[in-house]
Design a protein around this motif. Sequence first.
Motif, PDB file in Angstrom:
ATOM      1  N   ILE A  65       0.835  -1.199   0.000  1.00  0.00           N
ATOM      2  CA  ILE A  65       0.000   0.000   0.000  1.00  0.00           C
ATOM      3  C   ILE A  65       0.870   1.250   0.000  1.00  0.00           C
ATOM      4  CG2 ILE A  65      -1.695   1.324   1.329  1.00  0.00           C
ATOM      5  CD1 ILE A  65      -2.899  -1.297   2.269  1.00  0.00           C
ATOM      6  N   LEU A  66       1.917   1.253   0.804  1.00  0.00           N
ATOM      7  CA  LEU A  66       2.817   2.410   0.845  1.00  0.00           C
ATOM      8  C   LEU A  66       3.450   2.636  -0.523  1.00  0.00           C
ATOM      9  CD1 LEU A  66       4.701   1.914   4.261  1.00  0.00           C
ATOM     10  CD2 LEU A  66       2.443   2.866   3.819  1.00  0.00           C
ATOM     11  N   MET A  67       3.840   1.553  -1.189  1.00  0.00           N
ATOM     12  CA  MET A  67       4.471   1.668  -2.499  1.00  0.00           C
ATOM     13  C   MET A  67       3.496   2.163  -3.559  1.00  0.00           C
ATOM     14  SD  MET A  67       7.650   1.039  -2.460  1.00  0.00           S
ATOM     15  CE  MET A  67       8.609   0.826  -0.970  1.00  0.00           C
ATOM     16  N   LEU A  68       2.244   1.735  -3.467  1.00  0.00           N
ATOM     17  CA  LEU A  68       1.242   2.207  -4.428  1.00  0.00           C
ATOM     18  C   LEU A  68       0.986   3.700  -4.257  1.00  0.00           C
ATOM     19  CD1 LEU A  68      -1.362  -0.695  -4.525  1.00  0.00           C
ATOM     20  CD2 LEU A  68      -0.011   0.170  -6.442  1.00  0.00           C
ATOM     21  N   ILE A  69       0.956   4.166  -3.018  1.00  0.00           N
ATOM     22  CA  ILE A  69       0.788   5.599  -2.782  1.00  0.00           C
ATOM     23  C   ILE A  69       1.972   6.359  -3.366  1.00  0.00           C
ATOM     24  CG2 ILE A  69       0.754   7.372  -0.978  1.00  0.00           C
ATOM     25  CD1 ILE A  69      -0.873   5.387   0.734  1.00  0.00           C
ATOM     26  N   SER A  70       3.190   5.854  -3.146  1.00  0.00           N
ATOM     27  CA  SER A  70       4.384   6.492  -3.716  1.00  0.00           C
ATOM     28  C   SER A  70       4.369   6.432  -5.238  1.00  0.00           C
ATOM     29  CB  SER A  70       5.643   5.806  -3.186  1.00  0.00           C
ATOM     30  OG  SER A  70       5.798   6.024  -1.813  1.00  0.00           O
ATOM     31  N   ALA A  71       3.828   5.345  -5.784  1.00  0.00           N
ATOM     32  CA  ALA A  71       3.789   5.197  -7.240  1.00  0.00           C
ATOM     33  C   ALA A  71       2.918   6.271  -7.886  1.00  0.00           C
ATOM     34  CB  ALA A  71       3.266   3.809  -7.609  1.00  0.00           C
ATOM     35  N   PHE A  72       1.778   6.563  -7.284  1.00  0.00           N
ATOM     36  CA  PHE A  72       0.920   7.617  -7.820  1.00  0.00           C
ATOM     37  C   PHE A  72       1.575   8.986  -7.654  1.00  0.00           C
ATOM     38  CE2 PHE A  72      -2.380   4.330  -7.541  1.00  0.00           C
ATOM     39  CZ  PHE A  72      -3.015   4.533  -8.756  1.00  0.00           C
ATOM     40  N   LEU A 110      -5.586  12.538  -6.642  1.00  0.00           N
ATOM     41  CA  LEU A 110      -5.100  11.191  -6.321  1.00  0.00           C
ATOM     42  C   LEU A 110      -5.089  10.947  -4.820  1.00  0.00           C
ATOM     43  CD1 LEU A 110      -2.153  10.879  -8.880  1.00  0.00           C
ATOM     44  CD2 LEU A 110      -4.316   9.609  -8.909  1.00  0.00           C
ATOM     45  N   ALA A 111      -4.706  11.957  -4.044  1.00  0.00           N
ATOM     46  CA  ALA A 111      -4.667  11.807  -2.589  1.00  0.00           C
ATOM     47  C   ALA A 111      -6.053  11.474  -2.038  1.00  0.00           C
ATOM     48  CB  ALA A 111      -4.129  13.082  -1.941  1.00  0.00           C
ATOM     49  N   ALA A 112      -7.077  12.167  -2.525  1.00  0.00           N
ATOM     50  CA  ALA A 112      -8.443  11.921  -2.056  1.00  0.00           C
ATOM     51  C   ALA A 112      -8.908  10.511  -2.429  1.00  0.00           C
ATOM     52  CB  ALA A 112      -9.384  12.965  -2.651  1.00  0.00           C
ATOM     53  N   LEU A 113      -8.631  10.107  -3.666  1.00  0.00           N
ATOM     54  CA  LEU A 113      -9.057   8.776  -4.123  1.00  0.00           C
ATOM     55  C   LEU A 113      -8.340   7.662  -3.365  1.00  0.00           C
ATOM     56  CD1 LEU A 113      -9.206   9.361  -7.999  1.00  0.00           C
ATOM     57  CD2 LEU A 113     -11.137   9.036  -6.433  1.00  0.00           C
ATOM     58  N   LEU A 114      -7.023   7.790  -3.202  1.00  0.00           N
ATOM     59  CA  LEU A 114      -6.249   6.736  -2.542  1.00  0.00           C
ATOM     60  C   LEU A 114      -6.664   6.581  -1.080  1.00  0.00           C
ATOM     61  CD1 LEU A 114      -2.756   7.568  -4.057  1.00  0.00           C
ATOM     62  CD2 LEU A 114      -4.097   5.497  -4.482  1.00  0.00           C
ATOM     63  N   THR A 115      -6.870   7.704  -0.393  1.00  0.00           N
ATOM     64  CA  THR A 115      -7.285   7.636   1.009  1.00  0.00           C
ATOM     65  C   THR A 115      -8.614   6.906   1.142  1.00  0.00           C
ATOM     66  OG1 THR A 115      -6.163   9.740   1.483  1.00  0.00           O
ATOM     67  CG2 THR A 115      -7.812   8.991   3.071  1.00  0.00           C
ATOM     68  N   THR A 116      -9.558   7.222   0.282  1.00  0.00           N
ATOM     69  CA  THR A 116     -10.892   6.615   0.340  1.00  0.00           C
ATOM     70  C   THR A 116     -10.851   5.126   0.031  1.00  0.00           C
ATOM     71  OG1 THR A 116     -11.895   8.716  -0.330  1.00  0.00           O
ATOM     72  CG2 THR A 116     -13.239   6.722  -0.570  1.00  0.00           C
ATOM     73  N   VAL A 117     -10.197   4.771  -1.081  1.00  0.00           N
ATOM     74  CA  VAL A 117     -10.194   3.378  -1.535  1.00  0.00           C
ATOM     75  C   VAL A 117      -9.477   2.466  -0.541  1.00  0.00           C
ATOM     76  CG1 VAL A 117      -9.346   1.795  -3.308  1.00  0.00           C
ATOM     77  CG2 VAL A 117     -10.417   3.962  -3.967  1.00  0.00           C
ATOM     78  N   PHE A 118      -8.289   2.854  -0.118  1.00  0.00           N
ATOM     79  CA  PHE A 118      -7.521   1.975   0.767  1.00  0.00           C
ATOM     80  C   PHE A 118      -8.124   1.903   2.168  1.00  0.00           C
ATOM     81  CE2 PHE A 118      -3.812   2.575  -2.207  1.00  0.00           C
ATOM     82  CZ  PHE A 118      -3.779   1.249  -2.598  1.00  0.00           C
ATOM     83  N   PHE A 152      -0.363  14.551   2.437  1.00  0.00           N
ATOM     84  CA  PHE A 152       0.951  15.118   2.730  1.00  0.00           C
ATOM     85  C   PHE A 152       2.052  14.407   1.940  1.00  0.00           C
ATOM     86  CE2 PHE A 152      -1.054  15.815   7.140  1.00  0.00           C
ATOM     87  CZ  PHE A 152      -1.599  17.018   6.744  1.00  0.00           C
ATOM     88  N   VAL A 153       1.927  13.088   1.835  1.00  0.00           N
ATOM     89  CA  VAL A 153       2.907  12.309   1.066  1.00  0.00           C
ATOM     90  C   VAL A 153       2.883  12.734  -0.398  1.00  0.00           C
ATOM     91  CG1 VAL A 153       3.590   9.986   0.340  1.00  0.00           C
ATOM     92  CG2 VAL A 153       2.712  10.354   2.644  1.00  0.00           C
ATOM     93  N   GLN A 154       1.675  12.878  -0.942  1.00  0.00           N
ATOM     94  CA  GLN A 154       1.537  13.250  -2.349  1.00  0.00           C
ATOM     95  C   GLN A 154       2.188  14.602  -2.645  1.00  0.00           C
ATOM     96  OE1 GLN A 154      -0.399  11.393  -5.004  1.00  0.00           O
ATOM     97  NE2 GLN A 154       0.295   9.897  -3.530  1.00  0.00           N
ATOM     98  N   LEU A 155       1.896  15.587  -1.821  1.00  0.00           N
ATOM     99  CA  LEU A 155       2.409  16.933  -2.079  1.00  0.00           C
ATOM    100  C   LEU A 155       3.904  17.045  -1.769  1.00  0.00           C
ATOM    101  CD1 LEU A 155      -0.530  19.112  -0.672  1.00  0.00           C
ATOM    102  CD2 LEU A 155       0.000  18.594  -3.070  1.00  0.00           C
TER     103      LEU A 155
END
Length: 452
Positions: A65-72, A110-118, A152-155
């Motif tokens: 999950i951490l890697m997918l967030i970094s990937a986006f 992407l941050a909003a979508l990833l937070t919701t889905v995961f 925060f990670v995304q930005l």
Amino acid sequence: MSQSHRSEEALANAPIGPLMFKLALPAVAAQLINMLYNIVDRIYIGHIPEVGRTALTGLGVTFPILMLISAFTAFAGMGGAPLASIRLGAGDREGAEKILGNSTTLLLILAALLTTVFSIIKEPALMAFGASADTIGYALDYISIYLMGTIFVQLALGLNAYITAQGQALVAMASVLIGAVLNILLDPLFIFVFHMGVRGAALATILSQGVSACWVVGFLCSKRSGLRIRRKNMRLSLKVMGSIASLGVAPFIMQSTESLVTVVLNSGLQFYGNDLYVGTITVMQSVMQMVVMPVQGIIQGVQPIMSYNFGAKNYQRVRQVFRLLLRTTLAVTITAFLVVVAFPRPLALIFNDDRELVELVGKVMPIFFGGIWAMGAQMACQSAFMATGQAKTSLFLALLRKVILLVPLAILLPMITQNVMGIYVAEPVADILASATTLTLFLYKRKTLLPD
């Protein structure tokens, strides 16, 4: 002359060696510091009395999950930053800022979508990623809090690439340094003093990333930046988004397939072994990060020089940069191979002092890292394709090592041998084959990629 214009002048005319050192050193430091976010978490968690080994393994299954967030993050950030450098090299500052604005909006979406889905699928996903009844609680404790800081990670990571893209590597390093130092200070406070365990590690991480994000956004909105975030440029453009996506697919796949690899390795080690074997991957991936992230820092620091001069049609300078980059990355990966083979147990002890885990890591780590010496060539060649906007080739190379080679090998080799060791052998085989293929492709396309 402003600082931003001086930085661009240096990209075009400064001596190659000193310029590469000047830009790569802060970028390497930034990558090493960024690595500390997760590495420090693992070190502290692995040494929690009595439950350290189990908690460390639980943290390990959150990696996909951490890697997918970094990937986006890489999709929007690294997909746009080289294009912004090329635009700057061509004298099109307005076009470069349009790319930055679109990338900023994309990161927020992407941050909003990833937070919701995961947040919805986290428990079944973690079980599929190799968690067991003993480790799922630790994994859920960590990821539930971490997801609240996705924005925060995304930005922080996605937009930091645009600071490096304009040649301001020291500022980019400072943005990461601030958060990492804060994380190092908060981790022991939350984990041991407040007795929050893995939840404390996650909370320390997202608070630290939040501070870094504020720094990055603040800089890119200020007059100190050669590229600025402007509201008018944040309206999404299909053309700009298409160019970001075409180049961003490659770094996205490079990082997202790291998630796929972790899932395959963890599930295979759980099937053919047990939690102890899953724990070895957590340790070895941590050591792998200690090798790969400095190389990525070198590439990140050097890439703006290549992109800027490619945009300016100064191909001789691009060739000079690439040759020095190749020698440097090979030196790092060969040295890493020698260190890992010589000192596997001391490296394992950094993360955990459980005797069984340390002994097993000491046995399998030299095998797992057996092909890392060749990765320097692959990473340098792939960065040249990225820096010059060769999206299709970058995409193929991103798929090659992990999706085309490593994942099938990690499934087939233990199935054929009926032995867990087949999973560890898959890594060096994939590394060597991918490096040889990448180098061959680069030599074949060299005249087109770097014309005389």
